[in-house]
Design a protein around this motif. Structure first.
Motif, short mmCIF file in Angstrom:
data_model
loop_
_atom_site.label_atom_id
_atom_site.label_comp_id
_atom_site.label_asym_id
_atom_site.label_seq_id
_atom_site.Cartn_x
_atom_site.Cartn_y
_atom_site.Cartn_z
N ALA A 179 0.83 -1.20 0.00
CA ALA A 179 0.00 0.00 0.00
C ALA A 179 0.87 1.26 0.00
O ALA A 179 0.57 2.23 -0.71
N ARG A 180 1.93 1.25 0.79
CA ARG A 180 2.83 2.41 0.81
C ARG A 180 3.48 2.63 -0.56
O ARG A 180 3.60 3.77 -1.02
N SER A 181 3.87 1.53 -1.22
CA SER A 181 4.49 1.67 -2.54
C SER A 181 3.51 2.21 -3.56
O SER A 181 3.91 2.83 -4.56
N LEU A 182 2.21 1.98 -3.31
CA LEU A 182 1.16 2.48 -4.21
C LEU A 182 0.66 3.86 -3.79
O LEU A 182 -0.32 4.35 -4.34
N LYS A 183 1.35 4.44 -2.81
CA LYS A 183 1.02 5.78 -2.29
C LYS A 183 -0.38 5.83 -1.67
O LYS A 183 -1.11 6.82 -1.81
N MET A 184 -0.76 4.74 -1.01
CA MET A 184 -1.99 4.72 -0.23
C MET A 184 -1.68 5.11 1.21
O MET A 184 -0.57 4.90 1.70
N LYS A 185 -2.66 5.65 1.90
CA LYS A 185 -2.56 5.86 3.33
C LYS A 185 -2.91 4.54 4.02
O LYS A 185 -3.77 3.81 3.55
N VAL A 186 -2.26 4.27 5.15
CA VAL A 186 -2.45 2.98 5.81
C VAL A 186 -2.80 3.18 7.28
O VAL A 186 -2.11 3.92 8.00
N VAL A 187 -3.88 2.52 7.71
CA VAL A 187 -4.24 2.43 9.12
C VAL A 187 -4.11 0.97 9.51
O VAL A 187 -4.76 0.10 8.92
N CYS A 188 -3.27 0.67 10.51
CA CYS A 188 -3.06 -0.71 10.96
C CYS A 188 -3.71 -0.90 12.32
O CYS A 188 -3.46 -0.12 13.25
N GLU A 189 -4.55 -1.91 12.43
CA GLU A 189 -5.24 -2.20 13.69
C GLU A 189 -4.49 -3.29 14.45
O GLU A 189 -4.19 -4.35 13.91
N HIS A 190 -4.20 -3.02 15.73
CA HIS A 190 -3.48 -3.97 16.58
C HIS A 190 -4.42 -4.44 17.69
O HIS A 190 -4.78 -3.67 18.57
N ASN A 192 -2.01 4.04 13.58
CA ASN A 192 -2.21 2.74 14.20
C ASN A 192 -3.35 2.83 15.19
O ASN A 192 -3.37 3.74 16.04
N ARG A 193 -4.29 1.92 15.07
CA ARG A 193 -5.35 1.82 16.06
C ARG A 193 -5.03 0.66 16.99
O ARG A 193 -4.90 -0.47 16.55
N VAL A 194 -4.88 0.95 18.27
CA VAL A 194 -4.67 -0.09 19.26
C VAL A 194 -5.92 -0.16 20.14
O VAL A 194 -6.62 0.84 20.31
N VAL A 195 -6.17 -1.34 20.71
CA VAL A 195 -7.40 -1.50 21.48
C VAL A 195 -7.16 -1.40 22.99
O VAL A 195 -8.12 -1.43 23.76
N THR A 196 -5.88 -1.28 23.40
CA THR A 196 -5.59 -1.11 24.82
C THR A 196 -4.43 -0.14 25.00
O THR A 196 -3.58 0.02 24.10
N ASP A 197 -4.36 0.47 26.17
CA ASP A 197 -3.24 1.35 26.49
C ASP A 197 -1.94 0.56 26.58
O ASP A 197 -0.86 1.10 26.30
N GLY A 198 -2.01 -0.72 26.98
CA GLY A 198 -0.82 -1.55 27.04
C GLY A 198 -0.17 -1.71 25.67
O GLY A 198 1.06 -1.67 25.55
N LEU A 199 -0.98 -1.87 24.63
CA LEU A 199 -0.45 -1.95 23.28
C LEU A 199 0.16 -0.62 22.85
O LEU A 199 1.19 -0.59 22.18
N ARG A 200 -0.48 0.47 23.22
CA ARG A 200 0.08 1.79 22.91
C ARG A 200 1.49 1.91 23.51
O ARG A 200 2.44 2.35 22.85
N GLU A 201 1.62 1.53 24.79
CA GLU A 201 2.90 1.64 25.48
C GLU A 201 3.96 0.76 24.83
O GLU A 201 5.13 1.17 24.69
N LEU A 202 3.58 -0.46 24.41
CA LEU A 202 4.54 -1.34 23.77
C LEU A 202 5.02 -0.77 22.44
O LEU A 202 6.22 -0.83 22.12
N LEU A 203 4.11 -0.22 21.64
CA LEU A 203 4.51 0.36 20.36
C LEU A 203 5.41 1.58 20.58
O LEU A 203 6.43 1.74 19.90
N GLU A 204 5.05 2.42 21.53
CA GLU A 204 5.88 3.59 21.81
C GLU A 204 7.26 3.17 22.29
O GLU A 204 8.29 3.74 21.88
N HIS A 205 7.30 2.16 23.17
CA HIS A 205 8.57 1.67 23.70
C HIS A 205 9.47 1.14 22.59
O HIS A 205 10.71 1.20 22.69
N ASN A 206 8.85 0.63 21.52
CA ASN A 206 9.62 0.08 20.41
C ASN A 206 9.81 1.07 19.27
O ASN A 206 10.11 0.68 18.14
N GLY A 207 9.61 2.34 19.56
CA GLY A 207 10.01 3.38 18.61
C GLY A 207 8.94 3.90 17.68
O GLY A 207 9.24 4.67 16.76
N VAL A 208 7.67 3.52 17.88
CA VAL A 208 6.60 4.06 17.03
C VAL A 208 6.21 5.44 17.58
O VAL A 208 5.91 5.57 18.77
N PRO A 209 6.21 6.47 16.74
CA PRO A 209 5.90 7.81 17.22
C PRO A 209 4.51 7.89 17.84
O PRO A 209 3.55 7.36 17.27
#
Length: 366
Positions: free
Chosen positions: A88-99, A134-151
């Motif tokens: 999708a990125r190579s096709l210049k689409m916007k991407v929303v990823c659900e975790h 990125n749509r996450v369904v819990t604050d714990g997932l938010r913290e894990l993604l942030e901890h691993n460098g996702v803005p």
């Protein structure tokens, strides 16, 4: 059902939507509005292949959709979702990823293979970094993604929802608690982190110690890799006359099954679940059916206990679960009040209309 609900809500927000998903062509219960937007692919699981390989059939569909003018890909994270994100990125689409979970933790429960565990982790983190939102369904997932460098500005926390039109209290099957058998019920996949073993052991404690003089039954609806072990545990505890395994229940029959429960349970284990917290759809379905809920005291669930329809017990503790069940059984007035509170809360907070508007806000921000 999760993706169908989101697709339906986006259509109501005037988006043009195509649902690229496996197995829809053979689903006779598919609603007309969804059948009209479905672009089905074959579910490779029917040939014994991992479902994650379905991405191989989805990639050409994503390419064709882009050629037809689609500009946003909403994709649910799994082992191979990264391939869809990169295309999708190579096709210049916007991407929303659900975790909806932390893939490496789930892999750790299923396998000792450290290579696969690290691949799952790498794939999820890179998918999140390459996605625009990125749509996450819990604050714990938010913290894990942030901890691993996702803005942080790329991450939105929006919990799961439920269909309050399909899942609603049954008027034809009232269960007057003081005068009839009390049914404790579970519905869901029979996998380790659901904690059904804890419930069976708790039920055994209640009966063995005669903690309640009520006529109790435990219903387990669902299928999965732990089913045989749970049935054997039931037999070893001499509970076959009191615990019934229904097996797989089709989604369109799930509400009817839940409406046979007097108390609905969700005894999630601490392992895997406490790392990311929970936003379980089953609890939302229970609430929409107006059921008092007993669930593990885990982040994402604990917060709901303040509203008067959900009670928590210590995770992995049959003893505490047994005590909390007896407490609920012995207070039928509170249970009746909890039924009304559960339904009202579900309509106001869990309905897909509410969740869909929040997802729409993410897409509108692209």
């Amino acid at each position: 059902m999760h993706q169908i609900a989101i697709a339906r809500q986006l259509m109501r927000q005037s988006y043009k939507v195509t649902l690229i998903a496996p197995g829809l062509e053979s689903d006779p219960s598919l609603p007309e509005d969804i059948a009209g937007i479905a672009d089905p692919i074959t579910d490779l699981a029917r040939y014994g292949l991992p479902r994650s390989l379905n991405i191989v059939l989805q990639l050409p569909k994503i390419f064709i959709a882009r050629m037809q003018g689609y500009s946003v890909l909403y994709i649910r994270q799994n082992l191979t979702a990264l391939l869809g994100v990169l295309l999708a990125r190579s096709l210049k689409m916007k991407v929303v990823c659900e975790h909806n979970g932390w893939s490496s933790s789930e892999r750790r429960l299923r396998s000792k293979n450290r290579c696969f565990i690290e691949i799952e982790k790498f794939s999820q983190i890179l998918s999140a970094k390459m996605s625009h939102r990125n749509r996450v369904v819990t604050d714990g997932l938010r913290e894990l993604l942030e901890h691993n460098g996702v803005p942080p500005h790329k991450i939105y926390c929006i919990g799961n929802g439920c269909d309050t039109e399909t899942f609603k209290p049954s008027q034809s099957n009232p269960r007057p608690l003081p005068n009839t058998k009390i049914t404790i019920g579970f519905i869901g996949g029979l996998v380790a982190w659901q904690g059904v073993e804890t419930a069976i052991n708790a039920f055994s404690i209640i009966r063995r110690r005669k903690l309640s003089d009520k006529d109790l039954a435990l219903i387990v609806a669902g299928d999965g890799p732990q089913k045989k072990m749970l049935e054997e545990l039931t037999t070893s505890l001499q509970l076959d006359d009191h615990i019934k395994f229904l097996g797989y229940v089709p989604r369109d029959q799930a509400a009817n099954t839940i409406n046979t429960f007097d108390i609905a349970i969700a005894p999630f284990t601490r392992r895997r679940n406490s790392e990311i917290g929970l936003s379980p759809i089953k609890i939302r379905d229970y609430a929409a059916c107006g059921k008092p809920v007993l669930a593990s005291d885990i982040t994402g669930i604990s917060e709901l206990s303040r509203y008067g329809w959900l009670t928590t017990h210590a995770p992995d503790s049959p003893e505490d679960m047994a005590n909390k069940l007896v407490m609920l059984i012995n207070n039928p007035t509170a249970l009746m009040e909890a039924q009304q509170k559960a339904r009202q809360f579900a309509v106001e907070h869990f309905d897909w209309n509410v969740i869909g508007k929040d997802v729409n806000a993410i897409i509108s921000s692209l």
